[in-house]
Design a protein around this motif. Structure first.
Motif, PDB file in Angstrom:
ATOM      1  N   GLY A 118      45.662  35.522 -87.992  1.00  0.00           N
ATOM      2  CA  GLY A 118      44.495  36.372 -87.789  1.00  0.00           C
ATOM      3  C   GLY A 118      43.547  36.279 -88.966  1.00  0.00           C
ATOM      4  N   PHE A 119      42.712  37.269 -89.136  1.00  0.00           N
ATOM      5  CA  PHE A 119      41.791  37.283 -90.273  1.00  0.00           C
ATOM      6  C   PHE A 119      42.226  38.347 -91.265  1.00  0.00           C
ATOM      7  N   ASP A 120      41.944  38.092 -92.530  1.00  0.00           N
ATOM      8  CA  ASP A 120      42.209  39.060 -93.588  1.00  0.00           C
ATOM      9  C   ASP A 120      41.176  38.855 -94.681  1.00  0.00           C
ATOM     10  N   ALA A 121      41.433  39.430 -95.856  1.00  0.00           N
ATOM     11  CA  ALA A 121      40.413  39.411 -96.902  1.00  0.00           C
ATOM     12  C   ALA A 121      40.154  38.025 -97.475  1.00  0.00           C
ATOM     13  N   ARG A 122      40.936  37.034 -97.089  1.00  0.00           N
ATOM     14  CA  ARG A 122      40.620  35.654 -97.474  1.00  0.00           C
ATOM     15  C   ARG A 122      39.457  35.097 -96.663  1.00  0.00           C
ATOM     16  N   ASP A 123      39.117  35.778 -95.582  1.00  0.00           N
ATOM     17  CA  ASP A 123      38.147  35.249 -94.626  1.00  0.00           C
ATOM     18  C   ASP A 123      36.792  35.921 -94.758  1.00  0.00           C
ATOM     19  N   ALA A 124      35.790  35.243 -94.212  1.00  0.00           N
ATOM     20  CA  ALA A 124      34.450  35.812 -94.039  1.00  0.00           C
ATOM     21  C   ALA A 124      34.015  35.481 -92.612  1.00  0.00           C
ATOM     22  N   ILE A 125      33.504  36.480 -91.907  1.00  0.00           N
ATOM     23  CA  ILE A 125      33.221  36.377 -90.473  1.00  0.00           C
ATOM     24  C   ILE A 125      31.726  36.157 -90.250  1.00  0.00           C
ATOM     25  N   TYR A 126      31.411  35.178 -89.421  1.00  0.00           N
ATOM     26  CA  TYR A 126      30.028  34.898 -89.025  1.00  0.00           C
ATOM     27  C   TYR A 126      29.851  35.404 -87.597  1.00  0.00           C
ATOM     28  N   LEU A 127      29.004  36.415 -87.433  1.00  0.00           N
ATOM     29  CA  LEU A 127      28.764  37.058 -86.142  1.00  0.00           C
ATOM     30  C   LEU A 127      27.558  36.420 -85.463  1.00  0.00           C
ATOM     31  N   VAL A 128      27.736  36.058 -84.187  1.00  0.00           N
ATOM     32  CA  VAL A 128      26.702  35.373 -83.424  1.00  0.00           C
ATOM     33  C   VAL A 128      26.462  36.106 -82.108  1.00  0.00           C
ATOM     34  N   THR A 129      25.210  36.258 -81.718  1.00  0.00           N
ATOM     35  CA  THR A 129      24.863  36.600 -80.342  1.00  0.00           C
ATOM     36  C   THR A 129      24.605  35.277 -79.628  1.00  0.00           C
ATOM     37  N   PRO A 130      25.550  34.793 -78.809  1.00  0.00           N
ATOM     38  CA  PRO A 130      25.481  33.399 -78.334  1.00  0.00           C
ATOM     39  C   PRO A 130      24.189  33.030 -77.624  1.00  0.00           C
ATOM     40  N   ASP A 131      23.650  33.930 -76.811  1.00  0.00           N
ATOM     41  CA  ASP A 131      22.430  33.620 -76.065  1.00  0.00           C
ATOM     42  C   ASP A 131      21.254  33.346 -76.986  1.00  0.00           C
ATOM     43  N   ARG A 132      21.344  33.785 -78.238  1.00  0.00           N
ATOM     44  CA  ARG A 132      20.209  33.681 -79.163  1.00  0.00           C
ATOM     45  C   ARG A 132      20.487  32.699 -80.314  1.00  0.00           C
ATOM     46  N   PHE A 133      21.617  32.001 -80.286  1.00  0.00           N
ATOM     47  CA  PHE A 133      21.993  31.170 -81.438  1.00  0.00           C
ATOM     48  C   PHE A 133      21.561  29.719 -81.281  1.00  0.00           C
ATOM     49  N   ALA A 134      21.978  29.059 -80.221  1.00  0.00           N
ATOM     50  CA  ALA A 134      21.617  27.654 -80.038  1.00  0.00           C
ATOM     51  C   ALA A 134      21.831  27.260 -78.581  1.00  0.00           C
ATOM     52  N   ASN A 135      20.867  26.550 -78.039  1.00  0.00           N
ATOM     53  CA  ASN A 135      20.917  26.108 -76.650  1.00  0.00           C
ATOM     54  C   ASN A 135      21.390  24.652 -76.617  1.00  0.00           C
ATOM     55  N   GLY A 136      22.694  24.470 -76.474  1.00  0.00           N
ATOM     56  CA  GLY A 136      23.250  23.129 -76.473  1.00  0.00           C
ATOM     57  C   GLY A 136      23.182  22.440 -75.132  1.00  0.00           C
ATOM     58  N   ASP A 137      23.018  23.216 -74.052  1.00  0.00           N
ATOM     59  CA  ASP A 137      22.982  22.644 -72.700  1.00  0.00           C
ATOM     60  C   ASP A 137      21.886  23.338 -71.894  1.00  0.00           C
ATOM     61  N   PRO A 138      20.655  22.844 -71.953  1.00  0.00           N
ATOM     62  CA  PRO A 138      19.567  23.480 -71.189  1.00  0.00           C
ATOM     63  C   PRO A 138      19.808  23.490 -69.689  1.00  0.00           C
ATOM     64  N   GLY A 139      20.712  22.643 -69.203  1.00  0.00           N
ATOM     65  CA  GLY A 139      20.983  22.589 -67.774  1.00  0.00           C
ATOM     66  C   GLY A 139      21.654  23.823 -67.212  1.00  0.00           C
ATOM     67  N   ASN A 140      22.246  24.673 -68.076  1.00  0.00           N
ATOM     68  CA  ASN A 140      22.887  25.886 -67.563  1.00  0.00           C
ATOM     69  C   ASN A 140      22.112  27.157 -67.904  1.00  0.00           C
ATOM     70  N   ASP A 141      20.855  27.016 -68.313  1.00  0.00           N
ATOM     71  CA  ASP A 141      20.077  28.209 -68.685  1.00  0.00           C
ATOM     72  C   ASP A 141      19.955  29.180 -67.516  1.00  0.00           C
ATOM     73  N   SER A 142      19.717  28.658 -66.335  1.00  0.00           N
ATOM     74  CA  SER A 142      19.687  29.446 -65.101  1.00  0.00           C
ATOM     75  C   SER A 142      20.667  28.802 -64.136  1.00  0.00           C
ATOM     76  N   VAL A 143      21.482  29.616 -63.475  1.00  0.00           N
ATOM     77  CA  VAL A 143      22.536  29.098 -62.600  1.00  0.00           C
ATOM     78  C   VAL A 143      22.380  29.715 -61.220  1.00  0.00           C
ATOM     79  N   ALA A 144      22.339  28.870 -60.211  1.00  0.00           N
ATOM     80  CA  ALA A 144      22.225  29.357 -58.835  1.00  0.00           C
ATOM     81  C   ALA A 144      23.377  30.288 -58.514  1.00  0.00           C
ATOM     82  N   GLY A 145      23.055  31.403 -57.866  1.00  0.00           N
ATOM     83  CA  GLY A 145      24.071  32.374 -57.486  1.00  0.00           C
ATOM     84  C   GLY A 145      24.237  33.500 -58.475  1.00  0.00           C
ATOM     85  N   LEU A 146      23.710  33.347 -59.699  1.00  0.00           N
ATOM     86  CA  LEU A 146      23.756  34.423 -60.683  1.00  0.00           C
ATOM     87  C   LEU A 146      22.400  35.114 -60.746  1.00  0.00           C
ATOM     88  N   ARG A 147      22.412  36.405 -60.956  1.00  0.00           N
ATOM     89  CA  ARG A 147      21.243  37.241 -60.714  1.00  0.00           C
ATOM     90  C   ARG A 147      20.093  37.012 -61.684  1.00  0.00           C
TER      91      ARG A 147
END
Length: 612
Positions: A118-147
């Protein structure tokens, strides 16, 4: 057909069952041989299956019980898996009498190597909001069937960041010195709007297709480990999204609190421990809904409780997780929270979990940490909690005028409350997160104050958590507007004018801030005194707060100067902590400094020294 042929046909079950059925879902879709949790309760969903029985014919795997609830379309099947069971595919057969009414594939798997620590004081955590971090696959930005489709122009819309984007930037995250990655939830949020944040989950076993797939999530975890980074999953036990498939056919009338009707929580978290709290107020906290689009789960319902526990175990085992951050922790049923966390820690003794209890009161937060003896009788099993009391005190300290009772003093005195915690070194420290204004906005763009706050969380006791983009001075609004503070990471989208990842287009202040973070957290990764050394801090004086970390092998001195000008710091007061050291190395510049009668502290800046 002759009489004898008919009898033979009946014996061989060649006549169709009286109750033909179809199983639409089985959750979880698999389990593993050799788990401590070997009795798995499967949720089967299909038209009119509640009256059926279940059978499995597979070596070492057997059905030990079935349970129907209020809906005719669910059957809960308990399966026991022996340690010597044969891994592989099998079938669950649903029986109408002796006839097979339906079959559905399932499987038991051999376990992968144990998840990372797990994590302990040896670690440092990088928190990401995935939708706002990096778009690696523009093909899935909008998906048929999802609202909800992508709309990057809308601050509260989906922007297209995904798992592929995080995978592509694992090297960047590691280069900053971070060893754990915490993305906010990536599971399906098929809501009509405002679904990017991930906290209104509509399928607890499926990564949102606009983020990627379950296999992509496993790949993220695997590739992160190759970069020295463990993956922390954001888990939501308190509520689901209003478009969750359960809401169209609840398994039982008591599955959702308040009979499935919206009734807002009172947010009175003290009622859990308050010996005088009215029972109705306590229920109003735990059973109330956050918002109308987030139905509140009733974890006292036994099948739901087992479902949630198993779901967490499944993701840990399936993805090789290094930890869990649990959302809105105290809002769920306290007895369930104890059972849930115990089940996780029993299965994975080296695991780590941190809970969100957003309270300025350390007694409220400490109630939930493992090892705390509570007057309420609650037995907690969480290794860590988010240190909201110190977070609030830090942000206040950076802005308050320097007086006898203000400036650094409230932060200094807040640390004295550590006696309330069973393990303060395991708390997660942070200056900002996805639910607060960013620190740079809080200090009105003052880079010096920003550095002071970041240096504090990197060198103080506990585990630091850093929010993506702050290293290149994402600022956001001064008042909380979530869609804006969770801004797009520069360089995460093709055509961006600047890139945090390559450095292109960054201005001088951004480059300075990024270099500061990289130097500080890469140093921290090897700084054993900060990982577990004794902490001694001194009463702040004259706008300066000084503390030391010492593990016997390394000594670190931290001086935080809030003054607008360089400030002399006489060293005689700190002789016990400095000891025989006569020189020190400035961690942030590499400069060698003599430890004579005084140090000249740079204006509005931290000084972090390794003492010789």
């Amino acid at each position: 057909m002759t009489r004898s042929a008919l009898l033979l046909c009946l014996l061989l079950s060649c006549l169709p069952p009286l109750h033909a059925a179809t199983v639409e879902r089985v959750e979880p879709e698999n389990w593993w041989v050799g788990m401590r949790h070997r009795q798995v309760e499967l949720m089967l969903h299909g038209q009119d299956i509640a009256a059926l029985q279940a059978r499995i014919a597979h070596p070492g795997v057997r059905v030990t019980g079935v349970q129907a609830l209020d809906s005719p379309n669910y059957l809960f099947v308990t399966v026991e898996i022996d340690d010597d069971a044969t891994p592989g595919a099998l079938e669950i057969e649903l029986l109408d009498g002796d006839a097979v009414a339906a079959r559905h594939p399932w499987r038991v798997d051999a376990r992968e190597p144990a998840p990372p620590r797990g994590f302990d004081a040896r670690d440092a955590i990088y928190l990401v909001t995935p939708d706002r971090f990096a778009n690696g696959d523009p093909g899935n930005d909008s998906v048929a069937g999802l609202r909800e489709a992508a709309d990057r122009a809308n601050p509260d819309g989906r922007h297209g960041g995904d798992l592929a984007g995080m995978r592509a930037q694992l090297g960047y995250i590691a280069s900053l010195g971070f060893t754990r990655l915490w993305p906010t939830p990536v599971l399906e949020n098929d809501q009509p709007g405002y679904s990017y944040h991930g906290y209104a989950i509509t399928d607890l076993y499926r990564v949102d297709p606009r983020m990627g797939s379950n296999d992509d999530y496993r790949a993220l975890s695997r590739e992160a480990r190759a970069h020295g980074i463990g993956l922390v999953m954001d888990v939501v036990l308190n509520h689901i999204g209003s478009e969750h498939w359960w809401m169209r056919d609840l398994p039982s009338r008591d599955w959702i609190n308040n009979a499935g009707r919206f009734s807002p929580t009172n947010h009175r978290r003290t009622t859990i421990q308050d010996p005088y709290a009215a029972p109705g107020d306590r229920i109003g906290f735990t059973d109330g809904w956050f918002v109308e689009t987030m139905p509140d789960l009733n974890q006292r319902q036994p099948q739901l409780a087992r479902y949630l526990i198993q779901n967490t175990l499944w993701w840990i085992e399936s993805a090789g997780l290094a930890g869990i951050r649990e959302d809105t922790f105290g809002y769920a049923d306290a007895g369930f929270l104890s059972a849930w966390a115990k089940a996780v820690m029993d299965e994975y003794p080296d695991f780590a979990m941190v809970g969100e209890e957003w309270s300025p009161n350390p007694a409220i937060v400490a109630h939930w940490q493992r090892g705390k003896a509570n007057a309420s009788g609650h037995v907690p099993h969480m290794t860590s909690m988010m240190d909201f009391p110190l977070h609030i005190a830090l942000r206040d300290a950076l802005l308050r005028p320097d007086t006898w009772e203000s400036g650094w003093t409230p932060l200094y005195e807040a640390l004295a409350n550590d006696f309330l915690y069973p393990d303060p070194q395991a708390l997660v420290m942070f200056a900002e997160n996805h639910d607060t204004t960013r620190l740079l906005a809080h200090v009105d763009g003052d880079l010096g104050l920003w550095k002071l706050g970041m240096a504090y969380i990197a060198t103080m006791r506990g585990i630091p958590q850093f929010y993506y983009g702050s290293e290149v001075l994402l600022r956001g609004p001064s008042e909380r507007r979530d869609g804006e503070l969770r801004a797009d990471m520069p360089g995460g989208w093709a055509g961006d004018a600047a890139s945090a990842f390559t450095g292109a287009g960054l201005d001088a202040r951004q480059r300075e801030a990024q270099a500061f973070v990289r130097r500080l957290f890469n140093w921290r990764r090897e700084a054993t005194a900060v990982h577990g050394g004794r902490l001694v801090h001194y009463v702040p004086e004259g706008g300066v707060y000084v503390y030391f970390r010492d593990d016997g092998a390394q000594r670190v001195m931290v001086a935080l100067n809030r003054n607008d000008s360089a400030t002399p710091l006489p060293l005689a007061r700190f002789a016990d902590s400095i000891g025989h050291a006569r020189e020190a190395t400035d961690v942030l510049t590499g400069a060698r400094l003599p430890l004579g009668e005084s140090l000249l502290l740079p204006a509005r800046a931290p000084l972090v020294l390794e003492l010789d």
